[in-house]
Design an enzyme around this catalytic site. Structure first.
Site, PDB file in Angstrom:
ATOM      1  N   ARG A  66       0.821  -1.213   0.000  1.00 48.38           N
ATOM      2  CA  ARG A  66       0.000   0.000   0.000  1.00 48.38           C
ATOM      3  C   ARG A  66       0.855   1.264   0.000  1.00 48.38           C
ATOM      4  O   ARG A  66       0.481   2.283  -0.609  1.00 48.38           O
ATOM      5  CB  ARG A  66      -0.910  -0.029   1.232  1.00 48.38           C
ATOM      6  CG  ARG A  66      -1.939   1.092   1.288  1.00 48.38           C
ATOM      7  CD  ARG A  66      -3.042   0.716   2.269  1.00 48.38           C
ATOM      8  NE  ARG A  66      -4.024   1.782   2.410  1.00 48.38           N
ATOM      9  CZ  ARG A  66      -4.094   2.594   3.455  1.00 48.38           C
ATOM     10  NH1 ARG A  66      -3.251   2.454   4.466  1.00 48.38           N
ATOM     11  NH2 ARG A  66      -5.015   3.535   3.515  1.00 48.38           N
ATOM     12  N   HIS A  70       0.309   4.469  -2.511  1.00 50.98           N
ATOM     13  CA  HIS A  70       0.065   5.829  -2.050  1.00 50.98           C
ATOM     14  C   HIS A  70       1.206   6.765  -2.437  1.00 50.98           C
ATOM     15  O   HIS A  70       0.991   7.970  -2.568  1.00 50.98           O
ATOM     16  CB  HIS A  70      -0.160   5.853  -0.533  1.00 50.98           C
ATOM     17  CG  HIS A  70      -1.539   5.414  -0.142  1.00 50.98           C
ATOM     18  ND1 HIS A  70      -2.307   6.083   0.789  1.00 50.98           N
ATOM     19  CD2 HIS A  70      -2.301   4.370  -0.562  1.00 50.98           C
ATOM     20  CE1 HIS A  70      -3.478   5.474   0.920  1.00 50.98           C
ATOM     21  NE2 HIS A  70      -3.493   4.426   0.119  1.00 50.98           N
ATOM     22  N   ASN A  98      -3.647   9.060   4.534  1.00 49.78           N
ATOM     23  CA  ASN A  98      -2.470   8.427   5.140  1.00 49.78           C
ATOM     24  C   ASN A  98      -2.440   8.448   6.660  1.00 49.78           C
ATOM     25  O   ASN A  98      -1.892   7.538   7.287  1.00 49.78           O
ATOM     26  CB  ASN A  98      -1.191   9.097   4.617  1.00 49.78           C
ATOM     27  CG  ASN A  98      -1.032   8.981   3.116  1.00 49.78           C
ATOM     28  OD1 ASN A  98      -1.509   8.020   2.508  1.00 49.78           O
ATOM     29  ND2 ASN A  98      -0.361   9.952   2.504  1.00 49.78           N
ATOM     30  N   HIS A 198      -6.420  -6.041  -2.227  1.00 54.45           N
ATOM     31  CA  HIS A 198      -7.219  -6.158  -1.003  1.00 54.45           C
ATOM     32  C   HIS A 198      -7.522  -7.609  -0.657  1.00 54.45           C
ATOM     33  O   HIS A 198      -8.310  -7.881   0.246  1.00 54.45           O
ATOM     34  CB  HIS A 198      -8.512  -5.353  -1.127  1.00 54.45           C
ATOM     35  CG  HIS A 198      -8.303  -3.879  -0.986  1.00 54.45           C
ATOM     36  ND1 HIS A 198      -9.329  -2.961  -1.001  1.00 54.45           N
ATOM     37  CD2 HIS A 198      -7.165  -3.149  -0.833  1.00 54.45           C
ATOM     38  CE1 HIS A 198      -8.843  -1.736  -0.850  1.00 54.45           C
ATOM     39  NE2 HIS A 198      -7.525  -1.824  -0.753  1.00 54.45           N
TER      40      HIS A 198
END
Length: 326
Positions: A66, A70, A98, A198
């Site tokens: 992740r 990001h 975040n 996910h």
């Protein structure tokens, strides 16, 4: 006239040749073997640290994957998400997508220290994030891909850019997801494949509370099981965790898509992928064919890693991933 014409032809030919060389250099700047001579053991070194970290905490694999997402979605894959706040700017760590959410910075610190021992001042933090994403996926049973490296690190970070909506929130509509991914050069197919990440990891109660109490496109027993650890009143149990994949939360597979078909997507941004819209058929394909999902996920990860990298003389190679070089 003839001499002038010949001179012009020569000039155009020289320009064309120069452009070809420049284009070739540019496209070659990110490559799998970028460190083959300067740091031949970089993949081995990163992999060793990541496998150790994931063996201690399975969730860390998803967290590191992740981090790469990001980072890339905010001004490109430049390592800017790793920068701590300073007196001169506020970084991306406290941005809405975040804050109290992204994690794994300590593991990236460990990786950087190990890489610096092998080849000091050579490998960027942005590349460490990209390689760590691969190694985390592999550590949890996922597919492999050829990570392109050669990125350099940003000298700044942008709180406003991270807060601008470029990172889709967990309550995203399908159109918003498609638009956000297209904005960085990724297709709807890439988006559905990358959402398959996910299949690992966990989410906080604040991210799915509205879905489990208010949505109708959710399996009733699944909703009740999630409500048991995520109370309705805001502020109560906000940081309680639930697995994004109810079946195999610590193993990288295609069960995520099977969950969506059964209306067991934890986040609204998960379930919208299979809710009578344009991506239903792709979700169904991935639910039936793990090989198809793995191949498309790997291809999309390579594509995502190409988002606006800093190369050549741009940026720097940070000595410490948390701060720019002095």
């Amino acid at each position: 006239m003839k001499m002038a014409s010949s001179s012009m032809i020569f000039s155009f030919a020289l320009l064309a040749c120069t452009l070809c060389l420049m284009t070739g250099t540019s496209s070659a700047q990110l490559s799998h073997d970028f460190y083959s001579k300067s740091c031949p053991k970089v993949f081995q070194t990163v992999g060793s640290v990541i496998r150790s970290a994931v063996s201690k905490e399975k969730r860390m694999g998803a967290s590191l994957l992740r981090l790469h997402f990001h980072d890339c979605f905010v001004n490109g894959c430049d390592g800017s998400i790793l920068l701590d706040d300073t007196s001169s700017f506020t970084g991306e760590k406290t941005a809405r997508p975040n804050a109290n959410s992204v994690r794994g910075f300590n593991v990236i610190d460990d990786v950087k220290r190990s890489v610096e021992k092998v080849c000091p001042g050579v490998v960027s933090c942005a590349d460490i994030l990209a390689i760590s994403a691969l190694e985390s996926t592999l550590a949890l049973g996922g597919p492999s891909w050829k990570v392109k490296v050669g990125r350099r690190d940003s000298k700044s970070a942008s709180l406003s850019a991270a807060n601008s909506g470029v990172i889709p929130p967990p309550n995203s509509t399908l159109n918003n997801l498609i638009n956000r991914f297209q904005a960085v050069g990724l297709s709807a197919k890439d988006m559905v494949a990358l959402s398959g990440s996910h299949t690992i990891g966990q989410a906080r109660c604040t991210s799915f509370r509205a879905r489990i109490y208010n949505d109708r496109n959710i399996d009733a027993s699944f909703a009740r099981s999630r409500q048991s650890n995520c109370p309705l009143p805001a502020g109560s149990g906000d940081n309680n965790l639930a697995p994004l994949d109810v079946k195999t939360p610590t193993y990288f597979d295609n069960n995520y898509y099977k969950n969506l078909i059964n209306q067991q997507g934890l986040l609204r941004s998960d379930q919208v992928l299979h809710n009578g819209g344009s991506t239903d058929s792709l979700v169904e394909q991935y639910s039936r064919n793990a090989g198809s999902f793995n191949a498309d996920f790997a291809a999309a990860m390579i594509k995502m890693g190409d988002i606006r990298p800093l190369t050549g003389s741009n940026g720097e190679i940070r000595k410490n991933c948390r701060k720019v070089n002095s």
